[in-house]
Motif scaffolding. Structure first.
Motif, PDB file in Angstrom:
ATOM      1  N   SER A  13      -1.406  11.871   1.881  1.00  0.00           N
ATOM      2  CA  SER A  13      -1.496  10.698   2.751  1.00  0.00           C
ATOM      3  C   SER A  13      -1.862   9.443   1.978  1.00  0.00           C
ATOM      4  O   SER A  13      -2.601   9.482   0.995  1.00  0.00           O
ATOM      5  CB  SER A  13      -2.523  10.942   3.856  1.00  0.00           C
ATOM      6  N   VAL A  14      -1.324   8.343   2.421  1.00  0.00           N
ATOM      7  CA  VAL A  14      -1.637   7.060   1.797  1.00  0.00           C
ATOM      8  C   VAL A  14      -3.037   6.612   2.206  1.00  0.00           C
ATOM      9  O   VAL A  14      -3.676   5.847   1.490  1.00  0.00           O
ATOM     10  CB  VAL A  14      -0.572   6.022   2.164  1.00  0.00           C
ATOM     11  N   ALA A  17      -5.195   7.553  -0.420  1.00  0.00           N
ATOM     12  CA  ALA A  17      -5.015   6.640  -1.552  1.00  0.00           C
ATOM     13  C   ALA A  17      -5.846   5.382  -1.360  1.00  0.00           C
ATOM     14  O   ALA A  17      -6.542   4.927  -2.278  1.00  0.00           O
ATOM     15  CB  ALA A  17      -3.542   6.283  -1.710  1.00  0.00           C
ATOM     16  N   ASN A  79      -3.589  13.018  -5.469  1.00  0.00           N
ATOM     17  CA  ASN A  79      -2.976  12.272  -4.389  1.00  0.00           C
ATOM     18  C   ASN A  79      -1.585  11.765  -4.805  1.00  0.00           C
ATOM     19  O   ASN A  79      -0.596  11.924  -4.077  1.00  0.00           O
ATOM     20  CB  ASN A  79      -3.923  11.107  -4.060  1.00  0.00           C
ATOM     21  N   LEU A  80      -1.532  11.198  -5.998  1.00  0.00           N
ATOM     22  CA  LEU A  80      -0.262  10.654  -6.486  1.00  0.00           C
ATOM     23  C   LEU A  80       0.791  11.754  -6.635  1.00  0.00           C
ATOM     24  O   LEU A  80       1.942  11.584  -6.232  1.00  0.00           O
ATOM     25  CB  LEU A  80      -0.475   9.989  -7.848  1.00  0.00           C
ATOM     26  N   CYS A  83       1.707  13.278  -3.118  1.00  0.00           N
ATOM     27  CA  CYS A  83       2.431  12.278  -2.337  1.00  0.00           C
ATOM     28  C   CYS A  83       3.857  12.129  -2.851  1.00  0.00           C
ATOM     29  O   CYS A  83       4.817  12.043  -2.079  1.00  0.00           O
ATOM     30  CB  CYS A  83       1.687  10.957  -2.411  1.00  0.00           C
ATOM     31  N   ARG A  87       7.374  13.012  -0.867  1.00  0.00           N
ATOM     32  CA  ARG A  87       8.310  11.985  -0.421  1.00  0.00           C
ATOM     33  C   ARG A  87       9.585  11.901  -1.241  1.00  0.00           C
ATOM     34  O   ARG A  87      10.578  11.354  -0.780  1.00  0.00           O
ATOM     35  CB  ARG A  87       7.642  10.608  -0.501  1.00  0.00           C
ATOM     36  N   VAL A 163       9.138   2.685  -7.001  1.00  0.00           N
ATOM     37  CA  VAL A 163       7.791   3.105  -6.604  1.00  0.00           C
ATOM     38  C   VAL A 163       7.400   4.410  -7.307  1.00  0.00           C
ATOM     39  O   VAL A 163       6.264   4.568  -7.765  1.00  0.00           O
ATOM     40  CB  VAL A 163       7.747   3.280  -5.073  1.00  0.00           C
ATOM     41  N   HIS A 167       4.239   5.074  -9.854  1.00  0.00           N
ATOM     42  CA  HIS A 167       3.240   6.128  -9.674  1.00  0.00           C
ATOM     43  C   HIS A 167       3.227   7.096 -10.847  1.00  0.00           C
ATOM     44  O   HIS A 167       2.165   7.514 -11.316  1.00  0.00           O
ATOM     45  CB  HIS A 167       3.494   6.852  -8.349  1.00  0.00           C
ATOM     46  N   ILE A 170       1.321   5.713 -13.829  1.00  0.00           N
ATOM     47  CA  ILE A 170      -0.143   5.857 -13.764  1.00  0.00           C
ATOM     48  C   ILE A 170      -0.539   7.238 -14.277  1.00  0.00           C
ATOM     49  O   ILE A 170      -1.489   7.382 -15.053  1.00  0.00           O
ATOM     50  CB  ILE A 170      -0.635   5.624 -12.326  1.00  0.00           C
ATOM     51  N   LEU A 387       7.453  -1.657 -11.441  1.00  0.00           N
ATOM     52  CA  LEU A 387       7.002  -2.720 -10.542  1.00  0.00           C
ATOM     53  C   LEU A 387       8.140  -3.707 -10.295  1.00  0.00           C
ATOM     54  O   LEU A 387       8.356  -4.165  -9.173  1.00  0.00           O
ATOM     55  CB  LEU A 387       5.801  -3.456 -11.139  1.00  0.00           C
ATOM     56  N   PHE A 391       9.550  -4.366  -6.618  1.00  0.00           N
ATOM     57  CA  PHE A 391       9.278  -5.647  -5.972  1.00  0.00           C
ATOM     58  C   PHE A 391      10.514  -6.531  -5.836  1.00  0.00           C
ATOM     59  O   PHE A 391      10.664  -7.252  -4.874  1.00  0.00           O
ATOM     60  CB  PHE A 391       8.229  -6.431  -6.761  1.00  0.00           C
TER      61      PHE A 391
ATOM     62  N   TRP B 272      -7.227  -5.612  -9.727  1.00  0.00           N
ATOM     63  CA  TRP B 272      -5.921  -4.937  -9.631  1.00  0.00           C
ATOM     64  C   TRP B 272      -5.933  -3.934  -8.477  1.00  0.00           C
ATOM     65  O   TRP B 272      -4.994  -3.851  -7.697  1.00  0.00           O
ATOM     66  CB  TRP B 272      -5.669  -4.266 -10.977  1.00  0.00           C
ATOM     67  N   HIS B 280      -0.703  -1.080  -0.261  1.00  0.00           N
ATOM     68  CA  HIS B 280      -0.589   0.192   0.442  1.00  0.00           C
ATOM     69  C   HIS B 280      -0.999   0.073   1.900  1.00  0.00           C
ATOM     70  O   HIS B 280      -0.424   0.716   2.764  1.00  0.00           O
ATOM     71  CB  HIS B 280      -1.400   1.267  -0.273  1.00  0.00           C
ATOM     72  N   TYR B 283       1.787  -1.214   3.753  1.00  0.00           N
ATOM     73  CA  TYR B 283       2.843  -0.233   3.941  1.00  0.00           C
ATOM     74  C   TYR B 283       2.508   0.749   5.056  1.00  0.00           C
ATOM     75  O   TYR B 283       3.318   1.016   5.930  1.00  0.00           O
ATOM     76  CB  TYR B 283       3.084   0.516   2.637  1.00  0.00           C
TER      77      TYR B 283
HETATM   78  C1  HEM Z   1      -3.629   2.557  -8.780  1.00  0.00           C
HETATM   79  C2  HEM Z   1      -2.848   3.257  -8.091  1.00  0.00           C
HETATM   80  C3  HEM Z   1      -1.542   2.832  -7.444  1.00  0.00           C
HETATM   81  C4  HEM Z   1      -0.709   1.796  -7.705  1.00  0.00           C
HETATM   82  C5  HEM Z   1      -0.879   0.705  -8.744  1.00  0.00           C
HETATM   83  C6  HEM Z   1       0.385   1.882  -6.798  1.00  0.00           C
HETATM   84  C7  HEM Z   1       1.431   0.987  -6.759  1.00  0.00           C
HETATM   85  C8  HEM Z   1       2.353   0.953  -5.756  1.00  0.00           C
HETATM   86  C9  HEM Z   1       3.334  -0.049  -5.602  1.00  0.00           C
HETATM   87  C10 HEM Z   1       3.484  -1.238  -6.518  1.00  0.00           C
HETATM   88  C11 HEM Z   1       4.059   0.223  -4.495  1.00  0.00           C
HETATM   89  C12 HEM Z   1       5.198  -0.600  -3.941  1.00  0.00           C
HETATM   90  C13 HEM Z   1       4.681  -1.465  -2.816  1.00  0.00           C
HETATM   91  C14 HEM Z   1       5.731  -2.396  -2.268  1.00  0.00           C
HETATM   92  O1  HEM Z   1       6.909  -2.219  -2.581  1.00  0.00           O
HETATM   93  O2  HEM Z   1       5.331  -3.306  -1.548  1.00  0.00           O
HETATM   94  C15 HEM Z   1       3.544   1.427  -3.960  1.00  0.00           C
HETATM   95  C16 HEM Z   1       4.024   2.023  -2.808  1.00  0.00           C
HETATM   96  C17 HEM Z   1       3.570   3.216  -2.344  1.00  0.00           C
HETATM   97  N1  HEM Z   1       2.515   3.953  -2.849  1.00  0.00           N
HETATM   98 FE1  HEM Z   1       1.405   3.489  -4.414  1.00  0.00          FE
HETATM   99  N2  HEM Z   1       0.232   2.981  -6.020  1.00  0.00           N
HETATM  100  C18 HEM Z   1      -0.950   3.592  -6.383  1.00  0.00           C
HETATM  101  C19 HEM Z   1      -1.479   4.711  -5.839  1.00  0.00           C
HETATM  102  C20 HEM Z   1      -0.891   5.436  -4.830  1.00  0.00           C
HETATM  103  C21 HEM Z   1      -1.375   6.690  -4.371  1.00  0.00           C
HETATM  104  C22 HEM Z   1      -2.595   7.436  -4.906  1.00  0.00           C
HETATM  105  C23 HEM Z   1      -0.547   7.094  -3.403  1.00  0.00           C
HETATM  106  C24 HEM Z   1      -0.694   8.389  -2.684  1.00  0.00           C
HETATM  107  C25 HEM Z   1      -0.426   8.637  -1.493  1.00  0.00           C
HETATM  108  C26 HEM Z   1       0.453   6.062  -3.218  1.00  0.00           C
HETATM  109  C27 HEM Z   1       1.484   6.077  -2.284  1.00  0.00           C
HETATM  110  C28 HEM Z   1       2.408   5.090  -2.113  1.00  0.00           C
HETATM  111  C29 HEM Z   1       3.412   5.071  -1.079  1.00  0.00           C
HETATM  112  C30 HEM Z   1       3.653   6.151  -0.068  1.00  0.00           C
HETATM  113  C31 HEM Z   1       4.143   3.903  -1.238  1.00  0.00           C
HETATM  114  C32 HEM Z   1       5.318   3.408  -0.401  1.00  0.00           C
HETATM  115  C33 HEM Z   1       6.565   3.988  -0.949  1.00  0.00           C
HETATM  116  C34 HEM Z   1       7.772   3.447  -0.272  1.00  0.00           C
HETATM  117  O3  HEM Z   1       7.918   2.220  -0.177  1.00  0.00           O
HETATM  118  O4  HEM Z   1       8.579   4.271   0.108  1.00  0.00           O
HETATM  119  N3  HEM Z   1       0.216   5.084  -4.104  1.00  0.00           N
HETATM  120  N4  HEM Z   1       2.501   1.865  -4.749  1.00  0.00           N
END
Ligand code: HEM
Lengths: 443, 323
Positions: A13-14, A17, A79-80, A83, A87, A163, A167, A170, A387, A391, B272, B280, B283
């Motif tokens: 789950s987000v 996160a 989580n990462l 997740c 997905r 995306v 992830h 990281i 990124l 983006f 950051w 998130h 989202y």
């Molecule tokens: C430091 C940690 C993380 C960073 C820097 C990061 C970065 C990002 C970025 C840049 C996006 C795209 C957002 C957008 O397009 O507006 C994203 C989307 C997402 N992140 Fe992360 N994330 C992190 C951790 C996590 C974790 C731990 C999860 C676990 C569930 C997660 C789940 C998601 C999901 C589900 C999306 C949306 C994906 C989609 O658009 O289909 N993220 N994240």
């Protein structure tokens, strides 16, 4: 079975996160306010013994490597991973989906759609529209249905991977960090000029670490600004592997030397009270170096020569000049001043020498072996690329559904969707529909 | 050799860690006023820049209060003029540093970075103005450029002098690091400015009283502002990520450690995280509108703390730790 799904969903789950990122941000503050890595007594003095005890229990003095902080990082990684596994299949289906198998009913319900009629046969219309789309940079595929033709085109499907790349990056950085901490070391060493060492001392514990080869500091130079600040310092190092000189390099701050995965960084220096006197034979350019203690006499018996440093003039840390005395056999002793880098020509037993004098230094090196750093750098590169994809690129799709409307008339239904930047896409959509409806002057 | 018993007086055992070199004693700065053979010095140009930003700010307020929207071009033009003067000032300061025999890009101390921060804000603002034609946006952004320049010009906390660089700072990675970080910070500043704009508009929209003398009705639609806030945050996030990465690469090339959890690094990571949380939350929980605006403001506080607070508030706590 039910609980496993629940656990899986929890880690996918987000919400988790967001929670973990909040927890990491808030707890990270602690270590920026409470000084890290001090001795216990320091904390007692500063915060009283009760708080100091609590700090001790919670590993606050080394909080970034404490069990609970690492635990939070572990949760973030889990989580990462979960997740992404959860997905990714859906994203992959969207990337590779056959666009032509769309249900025409769905097209009507899309954010962007338009319908119009053209006065040409189904096939003609299809060819004209395909050509137009192609010319505008939308490669188009088509399929004949029983009652019409479907055309479809898409751009940027791969941007959906952005995306996942972020992830993954990281995780790569974490993996690189873990690899480095298990297989690498950080240490320091001081090497006086002309000397060598095959050991360095671990940062923190100061335990000796064997390099497996030796490193010698041939010489050390330092330049100063007019105001006395050091401008640059440089060590000339030689790597000795099994007694053989294998590498000769000068290092500066920001310009390290690497050998067999171990990197030597110029980090500090120490000025000694001693001096290095160098006699260079002008005929064959051979140099003999002597280490002279201040106001002590040295004896080069082979040449029947005695000499020493009798005075020094310095400004701050900077030796301006050194006063040398020198006696050849029973002759009258000479005294003269030498600036750093300056050479004095002297005659000894019919041979010409040039003599130079400088303060002796020890170079301070930071030594690191980090076999994980490449993985960290790959992670960094992936992160920026991911990124950018996430983006600034989007998956844009267009469909055209053509159907008969009498003999020489076709109904065109246009629909389009994008996964991001919906406002910006409106403009693109109106451009496309203008382009497609434009009949080139014909009625 | 009796007569040679002069004192032996150079400082021995001078061990210096590169990270602490900025505390090197016995520095004699050459003041930039020794270099007035130009018709003007960079600090004079920065003074004029500050005043021009002030003028632009007041003009935006005037336009807004008196609904004089046709005069908008004057405010934008004066912003552009301030920006050009500032650009000249930065170039001149660079030249001055070469003239002093030091020779480095003007991006290496607090003063120079604050000036660059204001410059980047103005640059991004002008870019947005050109691309999105958002009009009154400047009212919420140019004051930030003005405040930054006023702080740089009048604060007694920071030195304006051009100082030589200790060896650790002589690195192209450092230049890349400063530029990328500050583009990010400037974007976050703009996002926060627009966050305030959003909240202001949202508040006046719900008040719905016709007797509010300043009408927010002329501000862009809430959805437009929100979309811009989100886009600006994404832009800032990518630059901040690049900033943290270039900083890590620099540290690794100077010390062999890319990350050491020092307060500055840690705070940049916290910042950051704050923006990552916002992405998130948007989202999953659909955090939009007011919440997004508040996050833009909160995130900018974190930026300010990373940039300013760590240097001036935490340094006291750490002074004994670093000796
Ligand atoms: C430091 C940690 C993380 C960073 C820097 C990061 C970065 C990002 C970025 C840049 C996006 C795209 C957002 C957008 O397009 O507006 C994203 C989307 C997402 N992140 Fe992360 N994330 C992190 C951790 C996590 C974790 C731990 C999860 C676990 C569930 C997660 C789940 C998601 C999901 C589900 C999306 C949306 C994906 C989609 O658009 O289909 N993220 N994240």
């Amino acid at each position: 079975m039910k609980t496993t799904t629940q656990i899986w969903d929890f880690f996918a789950s987000v919400k988790l996160a967001i929670f973990t990122l909040c927890a990491l941000s808030l707890t990270s503050i602690i270590g920026t306010v409470i000084p890290q890595g001090e001795h216990f007594s320091r904390y007692v003095n500063e915060y009283g013994s009760v708080l100091a005890q609590i700090f001790q229990v919670l590993d606050i003095p080394t909080m970034y490597s404490s069990w609970w902080f690492r635990g939070l990082l572990g949760i973030l990684c889990t989580n990462l991973i979960v997740c992404s596994i959860d997905r990714f299949p859906t994203a992959w289906r969207l990337i590779t989906a056959d666009q032509l198998s769309v249900n025409p009913e769905r097209l009507k319900r899309m954010d962007h759609h338009a319908t119009w009629t053209v006065s040409s046969s189904l096939r003609e219309a299809s060819e004209i529209l395909t050509a137009k789309l192609h010319a505008a940079g939308w490669p188009t595929s088509s399929r004949e249905e029983h009652d019409g033709i479907i055309l479809a085109s898409q751009k940027g499907a791969w941007s959906r991977l952005g995306v996942y790349i972020v992830h993954l990056s990281i995780l790569a950085i974490f993996a690189g960090g873990i690899l480095g901490s298990f297989l690498g070391f950080k240490g320091t060493v001081q090497i006086p000029e002309t000397e060598s060492t095959d050991k360095v001392f671990a940062s923190g514990s100061a335990e000796p670490i064997d390099l497996g080869f030796a490193i010698r500091c041939n010489s050390f130079d330092i330049e100063f600004y007019d105001n006395g600040m050091p401008k640059e310092y440089r060590s000339h190092l030689t790597v000795l592997d099994k007694g053989k000189e294998v590498r000769d390099e000068a290092i500066e701050v920001n310009k390290p030397l690497s050998y067999k995965g171990i990197t030597f960084y110029q980090s500090s220096y120490e000025g000694y009270k001693d001096f290095l006197l160098r006699f260079t034979d002008t005929a064959d350019n051979k140099t003999t170096t002597f280490k002279a203690t201040f106001q002590n006499e040295l004896d080069w018996s082979e040449k029947d020569l005695r000499f020493g440093v009798i005075n020094v003039e310095a400004q701050g840390n900077q030796v301006i000049r050194t006063k040398i005395w020198l006696r050849d056999g029973d002759q009258q002793p000479l005294t003269f001043w030498l600036k750093p880098g300056e050479k004095k020509e002297i005659q000894l037993q019919g041979k010409a020498y040039s003599l130079s004098a400088k303060q002796m230094y020890a170079t301070g090196l930071q030594v690191a072996k980090d076999p994980g750093v490449w993985l960290v750098y790959i992670g960094c590169g992936l992160m920026l690329a991911g990124l950018y994809m996430a983006f600034f690129l989007s998956h844009r799709r267009i469909w055209l559904s053509l159907s008969h409307d009498g003999d020489n008339s076709t109904v065109v239904q246009l629909a389009a969707s994008t996964n991001k930047n919906k406002t910006g896409f409106s403009d693109i959509f109106s451009q496309i529909s203008r382009l497609l409806t434009d009949n080139g002057g014909r009625p | 050799m009796e007569e040679d018993h002069e004192a032996f007086y150079f400082a021995l055992l001078t061990r210096k860690e590169p990270r602490q070199e900025s505390t090197f004693a016995a520095t004699r700065h050459i003041s930039s006023s020794e270099y007035t053979e130009f018709f003007m010095t960079s600090s004079q140009l920065f003074g004029i820049t500050t005043l021009t930003y002030l003028f632009a700010t007041l003009f935006y307020v005037f336009i807004f209060v008196f609904k004089a929207y046709r005069l908008y071009f004057i405010a934008v033009t004066s912003t552009a003029i301030a920006f050009l003067i500032q650009t000249t000032g930065i170039a001149l300061r660079w030249y001055e540093s070469y003239d002093m025999g030091i020779g480095h890009a003007p991006l290496t101390n607090m003063y120079e970075s604050v000036v660059f921060f204001a410059w980047t804000i103005a640059l991004l603002y002008l870019g947005m103005e050109w691309k999105f034609r958002t009009r009154i946006l400047g009212l919420f952004i140019i004051p930030l450029a003005f405040l930054a320049m006023a702080y740089a010009s009048f604060s007694t906390e920071i030195t304006k002098e051009i100082t030589p660089l200790v060896p650790a700072l002589q690195s192209n990675w450092l230049i890349a690091h400063v530029i990328t970080c500050f583009v990010g910070y400037a974007a976050f500043a703009i996002a926060a400015g627009m966050g305030i704009m959003f909240l202001f508009k949202a508040a006046t929209d719900t008040a719905k009283s016709s007797d509010i003398s300043i009408s927010a009705g002329t501000l862009p639609a809430l959805r437009t502002i929100e979309d811009l806030i989100h886009k600006t945050m994404l832009f800032g996030f990518i630059w901040l990520s690049a900033g943290i990465i270039t900083g890590a690469v620099w540290a690794n090339s100077a010390w062999g450690t890319y990350w050491s959890w020092d307060p500055k690094e840690t705070w940049s990571l916290i910042t950051w995280f704050v923006y990552a949380i916002t992405l998130h939350a948007r989202y999953t929980r659909g955090w939009a509108g007011k919440r997004l605006a508040w996050m833009a403001i909160l995130g900018f506080f974190s930026v300010i703390f990373t940039y300013y607070g760590v240097n001036f508030l935490l340094s006291g706590l750490h002074s004994y730790g670093s000796s």
